[in-house]
Design a protein around this motif. Structure first.
Motif, PDB file in Angstrom:
ATOM      1  N   PHE A   1      14.391  12.508  53.113  1.00 29.00           N
ATOM      2  CA  PHE A   1      14.429  11.966  51.763  1.00 29.00           C
ATOM      3  C   PHE A   1      13.040  11.522  51.310  1.00 29.00           C
ATOM      4  N   TYR A   2      12.368  10.715  52.115  1.00 30.22           N
ATOM      5  CA  TYR A   2      11.071  10.181  51.711  1.00 30.22           C
ATOM      6  C   TYR A   2       9.994  11.270  51.627  1.00 30.22           C
ATOM      7  N   ILE A   3      10.121  12.319  52.431  1.00 32.07           N
ATOM      8  CA  ILE A   3       9.134  13.396  52.409  1.00 32.07           C
ATOM      9  C   ILE A   3       9.495  14.454  51.362  1.00 32.07           C
ATOM     10  N   GLU A   4      10.725  14.973  51.422  1.00 31.36           N
ATOM     11  CA  GLU A   4      11.092  16.097  50.560  1.00 31.36           C
ATOM     12  C   GLU A   4      11.494  15.696  49.148  1.00 31.36           C
ATOM     13  N   VAL A   5      12.082  14.527  48.978  1.00 30.85           N
ATOM     14  CA  VAL A   5      12.510  14.102  47.639  1.00 30.85           C
ATOM     15  C   VAL A   5      11.415  13.302  46.943  1.00 30.85           C
TER      16      VAL A   5
ATOM     17  N   ILE B   1      13.916  12.085  36.355  1.00 28.47           N
ATOM     18  CA  ILE B   1      15.376  12.068  36.484  1.00 28.47           C
ATOM     19  C   ILE B   1      15.899  13.488  36.695  1.00 28.47           C
ATOM     20  N   GLN B   2      15.413  14.437  35.911  1.00 29.70           N
ATOM     21  CA  GLN B   2      15.843  15.831  36.048  1.00 29.70           C
ATOM     22  C   GLN B   2      15.494  16.384  37.429  1.00 29.70           C
ATOM     23  N   GLN B   3      14.300  16.061  37.923  1.00 28.06           N
ATOM     24  CA  GLN B   3      13.886  16.555  39.242  1.00 28.06           C
ATOM     25  C   GLN B   3      14.773  15.977  40.342  1.00 28.06           C
ATOM     26  N   LEU B   4      15.112  14.695  40.244  1.00 27.91           N
ATOM     27  CA  LEU B   4      15.985  14.081  41.245  1.00 27.91           C
ATOM     28  C   LEU B   4      17.388  14.665  41.173  1.00 27.91           C
ATOM     29  N   GLN B   5      17.902  14.830  39.979  1.00 27.59           N
ATOM     30  CA  GLN B   5      19.247  15.399  39.821  1.00 27.59           C
ATOM     31  C   GLN B   5      19.306  16.828  40.349  1.00 27.59           C
ATOM     32  N   ALA B   6      18.221  17.571  40.223  1.00 23.29           N
ATOM     33  CA  ALA B   6      18.167  18.933  40.764  1.00 23.29           C
ATOM     34  C   ALA B   6      18.279  18.938  42.283  1.00 23.29           C
ATOM     35  N   LYS B   7      17.961  17.785  42.914  1.00 17.25           N
ATOM     36  CA  LYS B   7      18.084  17.641  44.366  1.00 17.25           C
ATOM     37  C   LYS B   7      19.360  16.875  44.730  1.00 17.25           C
ATOM     38  N   ASN B   8      20.295  16.815  43.777  1.00 16.94           N
ATOM     39  CA  ASN B   8      21.595  16.146  43.963  1.00 16.94           C
ATOM     40  C   ASN B   8      21.478  14.658  44.249  1.00 16.94           C
ATOM     41  N   ILE B   9      20.466  14.021  43.666  1.00 13.20           N
ATOM     42  CA  ILE B   9      20.296  12.578  43.765  1.00 13.20           C
ATOM     43  C   ILE B   9      20.918  11.958  42.521  1.00 13.20           C
TER      44      ILE B   9
ATOM     45  N   PHE C   1      12.479   3.090  32.265  1.00 17.24           N
ATOM     46  CA  PHE C   1      12.627   2.985  33.711  1.00 17.24           C
ATOM     47  C   PHE C   1      14.042   3.385  34.096  1.00 17.24           C
ATOM     48  N   THR C   2      14.219   3.687  35.370  1.00 16.91           N
ATOM     49  CA  THR C   2      15.527   4.047  35.900  1.00 16.91           C
ATOM     50  C   THR C   2      15.602   3.648  37.363  1.00 16.91           C
ATOM     51  N   PHE C   3      16.816   3.687  37.895  1.00 15.42           N
ATOM     52  CA  PHE C   3      17.046   3.382  39.306  1.00 15.42           C
ATOM     53  C   PHE C   3      17.835   4.501  39.973  1.00 15.42           C
TER      54      PHE C   3
END
Length: 129
Positions: free
Chosen positions: A23-27, A90-98, A113-115
């Motif tokens: 998570f910390y490296i790839e996301v 947000i879009q990049q995180l959602q693309a990784k199913n976050i 901002f977002t969490f």
């Protein structure tokens, strides 16, 4: 007065070392500074950097107890990172199913901002600069 210079690092204990490391490296895009296995503690210690700045120590320990991590729990509220575009992040995180909260606007600064959370539920904020 202590004459503090800057934040040196944040230490995080995770429940699943490989999952959190990924998570910390790839996301989030951290890079490994050093990884050691401490046999006497049955524990990994992973030093991570962001943009060549050492920031996080990720630890594994056998069966760590859970800790409340919602933003309003006593203790560390969250960690925050600067981004230039919250909506794009947000879009990049959602693309990784976050799962990411919809962005909000800081009532004092007008900044977005977002969490979202790391694999153990540690709240992470992205704050648009």
């Amino acid at each position: 007065m202590l004459n503090l210079k800057k934040l040196h690092h944040i230490a995080i204990i995770c429940s699943d070392y490989e999952r959190s490391k990924k998570f910390y490296i790839e996301v989030l895009g951290f890079t490994i500074v050093q990884e050691v296995y401490r046999e006497e503690r049955a524990s990994y210690k992973l030093d991570l950097a962001l943009n060549d700045q050492y920031l996080i120590e990720l630890f594994s320990f056998p069966d760590p107890p859970p800790r409340p991590t919602r933003p309003e729990a006593t203790g560390l509220r969250h960690i925050a990172f600067e981004v230039t575009d919250v909506a794009a992040a947000i879009q990049q995180l959602q693309a990784k199913n976050i799962t990411v909260e919809p962005f909000r606007v800081d009532e004092y600064t007008g900044k977005k901002f977002t969490f979202f959370a790391d694999p153990d539920g540690l709240p992470i904020e992205l704050y648009e600069i």
